[in-house]
Design a protein around this motif. Structure first.
Motif, short mmCIF file in Angstrom:
data_model
loop_
_atom_site.label_atom_id
_atom_site.label_comp_id
_atom_site.label_asym_id
_atom_site.label_seq_id
_atom_site.Cartn_x
_atom_site.Cartn_y
_atom_site.Cartn_z
N HIS A 1 0.84 -1.21 0.00
CA HIS A 1 0.00 0.00 0.00
C HIS A 1 0.88 1.26 0.00
O HIS A 1 0.57 2.23 -0.69
CB HIS A 1 -0.94 -0.03 1.21
N PHE A 2 1.96 1.24 0.77
CA PHE A 2 2.91 2.36 0.80
C PHE A 2 3.40 2.67 -0.61
O PHE A 2 3.41 3.83 -1.04
CB PHE A 2 4.09 1.98 1.72
N HIS A 3 3.81 1.64 -1.35
CA HIS A 3 4.31 1.85 -2.70
C HIS A 3 3.21 2.36 -3.63
O HIS A 3 3.46 3.21 -4.48
CB HIS A 3 4.95 0.57 -3.24
N LYS A 4 2.01 1.85 -3.46
CA LYS A 4 0.88 2.31 -4.28
C LYS A 4 0.61 3.80 -4.03
O LYS A 4 0.40 4.57 -4.98
CB LYS A 4 -0.37 1.49 -3.94
N LEU A 5 0.62 4.21 -2.76
CA LEU A 5 0.38 5.61 -2.43
C LEU A 5 1.51 6.51 -2.93
O LEU A 5 1.25 7.63 -3.41
CB LEU A 5 0.19 5.77 -0.92
N ALA A 6 2.75 6.05 -2.83
CA ALA A 6 3.88 6.84 -3.34
C ALA A 6 3.76 7.02 -4.86
O ALA A 6 3.98 8.12 -5.39
CB ALA A 6 5.20 6.16 -2.99
N ASP B 1 -1.50 13.97 8.13
CA ASP B 1 -2.75 13.25 8.38
C ASP B 1 -3.26 12.48 7.16
O ASP B 1 -4.33 11.91 7.18
CB ASP B 1 -3.83 14.23 8.86
N ALA B 2 -2.47 12.45 6.10
CA ALA B 2 -2.89 11.78 4.86
C ALA B 2 -2.58 10.27 4.92
O ALA B 2 -1.72 9.84 5.69
CB ALA B 2 -2.18 12.41 3.66
#
Length: 180
Positions: free
Chosen positions: A122-127, A149-150
């Protein structure tokens, strides 16, 4: 604060970097908590940062630096070109590669590994989404996606917390036998 103390703090923090014992009195994490400089360097004589083939210190520091890298790219303060298709892949970085080798490691609770794999992906998807927004000229939206807060920041904190918890699980197997 030693690196080990910092890890303990992360292992007990909730997803916004607050300590879990008193969630009603905690406040949102500050900008300083988002900066990799709050991660103390392991000192000589400190506990090892590498266990089970992963340098946990480097993995945490690398993921913390991503936010600043992304901000610099969005603001045009970096010559770096980031491809969202590559950044979005969770199997390219050192942590992602390590995760693929840890199937069935009985020293780590399976639910922790599953959660880390999910949060890391998920971290990579958001980046990658931040980069896509920036590439589309939506710079303010990209910067908003990096706010404390995102979802990106909360996910980053969860990755750090899970890495800290896994480090402590693994370190239990590396303690000298106290029965001698």
């Amino acid at each position: 604060m030693s690196w080990l103390d910092w890890l303990r703090k992360q292992a007990t923090a909730n997803d916004l970097g607050r300590q879990t014992p008193h969630p009603t009195t905690a406040t949102a994490s500050s900008a300083a908590e988002d900066h990799p400089s709050d991660l103390p360097t392991p000192e000589e004589g400190d506990v090892p940062s590498e266990l089970a083939g992963l340098d946990f210190y480097s993995a945490i520091a690398t993921h913390q630096r991503w936010k600043n890298r992304l901000k610099d790219v969005v603001r045009g303060q970096s010559q770096e070109t980031l491809d969202p298709a590559v950044v979005g892949r969770c199997d390219v970085c050192t942590l992602g590669q390590w995760l693929t080798t840890q199937e069935g490691d009985l020293r780590i609770a399976p639910e922790l590994m599953t959660r880390l794999k999910e949060e890391h992906a998920h971290f990579h998807k958001l980046a990658a989404e931040v980069i896509r927004l920036s590439d589309q000229g939506l710079h303010q939206q990209a910067l908003d996606a990096l706010r404390t807060d995102a979802p990106y920041n909360r996910c980053s904190h969860r990755v750090t917390k899970l890495l800290s918890q896994i480090y402590f699980e693994l370190s239990e197997f590396h303690k000298p036998d106290s029965r001698s």
